[in-house]
Design an enzyme around this catalytic site. Structure first.
Site, mmCIF file in Angstrom:
data_model
loop_
_atom_site.group_PDB
_atom_site.id
_atom_site.type_symbol
_atom_site.label_atom_id
_atom_site.label_comp_id
_atom_site.label_asym_id
_atom_site.label_seq_id
_atom_site.Cartn_x
_atom_site.Cartn_y
_atom_site.Cartn_z
ATOM 1 N N ASP A 43 1.642 -2.179 -4.337
ATOM 2 C CA ASP A 43 1.320 -1.155 -4.405
ATOM 3 C C ASP A 43 1.936 -0.150 -3.392
ATOM 4 O OD1 ASP A 43 -0.222 1.624 -5.064
ATOM 5 O OD2 ASP A 43 -1.846 1.011 -5.224
ATOM 6 N N ASP A 89 5.449 -6.462 -1.024
ATOM 7 C CA ASP A 89 4.095 -6.081 -1.197
ATOM 8 C C ASP A 89 4.392 -5.318 -2.757
ATOM 9 O OD1 ASP A 89 1.659 -4.044 -0.920
ATOM 10 O OD2 ASP A 89 2.767 -2.574 -0.208
#
Length: 256
Positions: free
Chosen positions: A11, A9
Site C-alpha cells: 500500500d 511494500d
C-alpha cells in the site's frame, strides 16, 4: 547497480488504497518478464496471503504466486516457531493473523498461553485487553506484529497495531517483541524466503519510517518511491538518506 531480488511494500507503493498506480503494475510485470525474484513484504496482518493475492489480481492487474506474499503474520509465526516456547497463543488480531497462527498449529489459550500476539484489530474489546494483560503478567511471551502507531485512511490517521501494543505495554510494564518492518526479524525471514543475502536485494517502499528504515537499519539498499506516505518535501530533512529516491517506479532502471 544490479540487484538479484526485490523486497516490495504494497500500500502506497504498488497501489494507494483502492487507487491503481500504473507505473507500479508495469514494474512488477517487468520483474516477472525478466524472471527476477521478488517478495511483497507487508505489515498488514488483517488479510491472509490469499486475500492479498486476490486483491492484487482483481483490482490492480497483478497476478502473483502466493509464495511471493510475505505478511507480518507469517513472519510472526516464523518467529514463534523459532522460539519454540510452546504451542499455545492468545491472539488479538483479525483474520490474517488468526488464521496464520492457527494454521501453524497453535491452539487458542487465554489463561496461560505461551505467547500473546497482538496485531491490528478494529473490533478489539476491553476484555480482550484484560485477558492479554493478565497472560503477559503471568509470563506469556509478548509479541507485537508490527510497530506502526498510526495507519493512514480516508478518514485520517487511525490507531495502528503499535498503539494497541503500547496500551498493553503501559498496563503490564512489558515491552513487546516487534516483528514487522523495520525490525530485523521480518527482514531476515524475508531474505530466507528469497534465499538471498542483504547485498543481493533492494527494499522498495513509500514509508520512510517502516519500509526505508527496514533497509537502512538492516544493511539493505533502499528505494523510496514518492507515491504514498512520505512526501517529496520531506526527503531533504530525512535523518539518513535512502539509497535511491524516485517519483515513480517508471523511473527505475534495471541496468542490464
Amino acid at each position: 547497480m544490479t540487484y538479484k531480488g526485490y523486497l516490495i511494500d504494497l500500500d502506497g507503493t504498488i497501489y494507494r488504497g483502492k487507487t491503481r498506480i500504473p507505473a507500479a503494475e508495469a514494474f512488477v510485470h517487468d520483474l516477472q518478464a525478466r524472471g527476477i525474484p521478488y517478495l511483497f513484504v507487508t505489515n498488514n496482518t488483517t488479510k491472509t496471503p490469499e486475500m492479498v493475492q486476490d486483491n492484487l489480481a482483481t483490482n490492480f492487474n497483478i497476478q502473483t504466486p502466493i509464495e511471493t506474499i510475505y505478511t507480518a503474520s507469517l513472519a510472526t509465526v516464523d518467529y514463534m516457531d523459532e522460539m519454540d516456547l510452546g504451542q499455545s497463543a492468545y491472539v488479538i488480531g483479525e483474520k490474517g493473523l488468526r488464521e496464520a497462527v492457527t494454521n501453524a498449529g497453535y491452539t487458542d489459550e487465554s489463561e496461560n498461553p505461551a505467547y500473546v500476539v497482538v496485531g491490528l484489530d478494529s473490533q478489539v474489546t476491553y476484555e480482550q485487553f484484560a485477558l492479554a494483560s493478565l497472560a503477559i503478567q503471568k509470563g506469556a511471551h509478548f509479541i507485537g506484529t508490527n510497530p506502526d502507531l498510526r495507519i493512514p485512511t480516508e478518514r485520517g490517521e487511525l490507531p495502528g497495531a503499535g498503539s494497541l501494543n503500547q496500551l498493553l505495554a503501559a498496563t503490564t510494564g512489558v515491552d513487546p517483541k516487534y516483528i514487522g518492518k523495520p525490525m530485523a526479524i521480518m527482514m531476515e525471514k524475508a531474505l530466507e524466503r528469497l534465499d538471498m543475502t542483504k547485498t543481493d536485494v533492494l527494499m522498495i517502499g513509500d514509508n520512510y519510517m517502516t519500509d526505508i528504515r527496514a533497509g537502512i537499519d538492516n544493511g539493505i539498499d533502499s528505494l523510496l518511491v514518492l507515491t504514498g506516505f512520505t512526501k517529496a518535501d520531506e526527503v531533504e530533512s530525512l535523518p539518513i538518506a535512502p539509497t535511491y529516491v524516485l517519483n515513480s517506479l517508471s523511473e527505475w532502471s534495471f541496468n542490464d
